[in-house]
Write an enzyme that holds these catalytic residues in place. Sequence first.
Site, short mmCIF file in Angstrom:
data_model
loop_
_atom_site.label_atom_id
_atom_site.label_comp_id
_atom_site.label_asym_id
_atom_site.label_seq_id
_atom_site.Cartn_x
_atom_site.Cartn_y
_atom_site.Cartn_z
N TRP A 11 0.83 -1.20 0.00
CA TRP A 11 0.00 0.00 0.00
C TRP A 11 0.87 1.25 0.00
O TRP A 11 0.60 2.21 -0.72
CB TRP A 11 -0.94 -0.03 1.19
CG TRP A 11 -1.96 1.06 1.28
CD1 TRP A 11 -2.42 1.64 2.43
CD2 TRP A 11 -2.71 1.68 0.22
NE1 TRP A 11 -3.38 2.58 2.15
CE2 TRP A 11 -3.58 2.64 0.80
CE3 TRP A 11 -2.72 1.53 -1.16
CZ2 TRP A 11 -4.44 3.44 0.05
CZ3 TRP A 11 -3.59 2.33 -1.93
CH2 TRP A 11 -4.44 3.27 -1.31
N GLY A 133 -10.76 3.44 2.72
CA GLY A 133 -11.77 3.07 1.73
C GLY A 133 -11.39 1.77 1.05
O GLY A 133 -10.39 1.13 1.38
N LYS A 188 -13.61 -3.84 9.60
CA LYS A 188 -14.08 -4.64 8.45
C LYS A 188 -13.15 -5.83 8.23
O LYS A 188 -13.56 -6.86 7.68
CB LYS A 188 -14.20 -3.77 7.20
CG LYS A 188 -12.99 -2.95 6.82
CD LYS A 188 -11.92 -3.70 6.08
CE LYS A 188 -10.71 -2.82 5.82
NZ LYS A 188 -9.61 -3.54 5.14
N THR A 245 -13.17 -6.13 0.93
CA THR A 245 -12.31 -6.99 1.74
C THR A 245 -12.93 -8.37 1.96
O THR A 245 -12.21 -9.36 2.11
CB THR A 245 -12.03 -6.32 3.10
OG1 THR A 245 -11.61 -4.97 2.89
CG2 THR A 245 -10.92 -7.03 3.86
N SER A 251 -7.69 -9.92 -0.80
CA SER A 251 -7.83 -9.73 0.64
C SER A 251 -7.06 -10.78 1.44
O SER A 251 -7.40 -11.97 1.44
CB SER A 251 -9.31 -9.76 1.04
OG SER A 251 -9.45 -9.78 2.45
N ASN A 253 -7.01 -10.92 4.68
CA ASN A 253 -7.87 -11.33 5.78
C ASN A 253 -8.81 -12.44 5.34
O ASN A 253 -8.99 -13.44 6.05
CB ASN A 253 -8.67 -10.12 6.28
CG ASN A 253 -7.79 -9.08 6.93
OD1 ASN A 253 -7.37 -9.22 8.06
ND2 ASN A 253 -7.48 -8.03 6.18
N VAL A 276 1.01 -9.40 6.63
CA VAL A 276 0.28 -9.04 7.85
C VAL A 276 -1.22 -9.20 7.63
O VAL A 276 -1.78 -8.71 6.65
CB VAL A 276 0.59 -7.59 8.25
CG1 VAL A 276 -0.24 -7.19 9.47
CG2 VAL A 276 2.08 -7.43 8.56
N GLU A 278 -4.30 -7.99 9.25
CA GLU A 278 -4.68 -6.98 10.23
C GLU A 278 -5.91 -7.39 11.05
O GLU A 278 -6.07 -6.98 12.20
CB GLU A 278 -4.94 -5.64 9.55
CG GLU A 278 -3.71 -4.99 8.93
CD GLU A 278 -2.72 -4.44 9.95
OE1 GLU A 278 -2.95 -4.64 11.16
OE2 GLU A 278 -1.73 -3.83 9.53
#
Length: 338
Positions: A11, A133, A188, A245, A251, A253, A276, A278
């Site tokens: 990012w 976002g 989220k 996400t 994603s 996650n 990572v 999150e």
Amino acid sequence: MKITVFGSGGWGTAVSKVLHENGHDVTLWSKFEKEAETLATARENPLLKGVAIPAGITITTSLRDAADGIGLAVIATPSFAVAETAEMLKDKLPADCIVVCVSKGIEKDTCRLFSRILRETLGEMVKLASLSGPTHAEEVGRQVPTACVVASEDIKVAEQVQDIFMNDYLRVYTSTDVIGVELGAALKNVIALGAGISDGLGFGDNTIAMLMTRGLAEIAELCVALGGRKSTLAGLAGLGDLIVTCTSQHSRNRRAGVLIGKGMDAQAAMKEVGAVVEGYYAAKAAYELSQKVGIPMPISTEAYKVLYEGKSALTAMKDLMSRDRKREWDTAEETWVG
């Protein structure tokens, strides 16, 4: 404008590219010498395959060089490194420098939002904003049309950041609800882990829709309890980020959740994903915050129990489905019911 992005993950790299393409003098700072050397030599981040880092972006590990004379500092580190990075930058940034946090999460042990960490560390007078976002780095790096929101208690600061970031593929909206934007960004990820677990267990689209909708409801209630606005969670930092996400192949996650749903333990799943996750940290923060303010967050609570207490994912889903009957809305106050 002279800008430094602190944090050279996917990012941070994508944000650096956006700002460079917008005509700014951009430096990308990494804490790690080997990582900086790899980025400077290959001109590509391994997390963003096929996305070239423009030659005009300076890559450095020197904090002094990175902070000297900049008008904008972008915090793009993983959640666990935000406080450390803020401490490193203390007394090093120019007095009129705007600080924009694009990291998503909540500090694991203190449950502090990143805006609070930055304010407490850098001083009450710092010009501070949070940008969030549905912004997968892989797509922003390829100039895929994207929208996000930047929030600051000072709308003029938000508008300055809007002008700096916005271009023909990245549309930026403004807000003054920093709490809502930060909570939506962080929590989220917990719901996305749940969505992945659901897929790993072999459930269907109905289940994902349930988790997303009811997950957003409990995030919104916590947001209000902490001083944010429920309407913010219906926007890009809430619903928008939740959709991308929970459903995207990008994603981390969601991918970790799928592995957990298939029987892998949380630590092994995060290691397998290789970056990572999150939502793992955010689940602990969500659970502790919900207990502190007395807001029921059943989905986040079950995610916490799966991740930290070793509860079976299938048992967690059964417990979610067998809770007491509820109305969807409290019609007297027009609020969601947990």
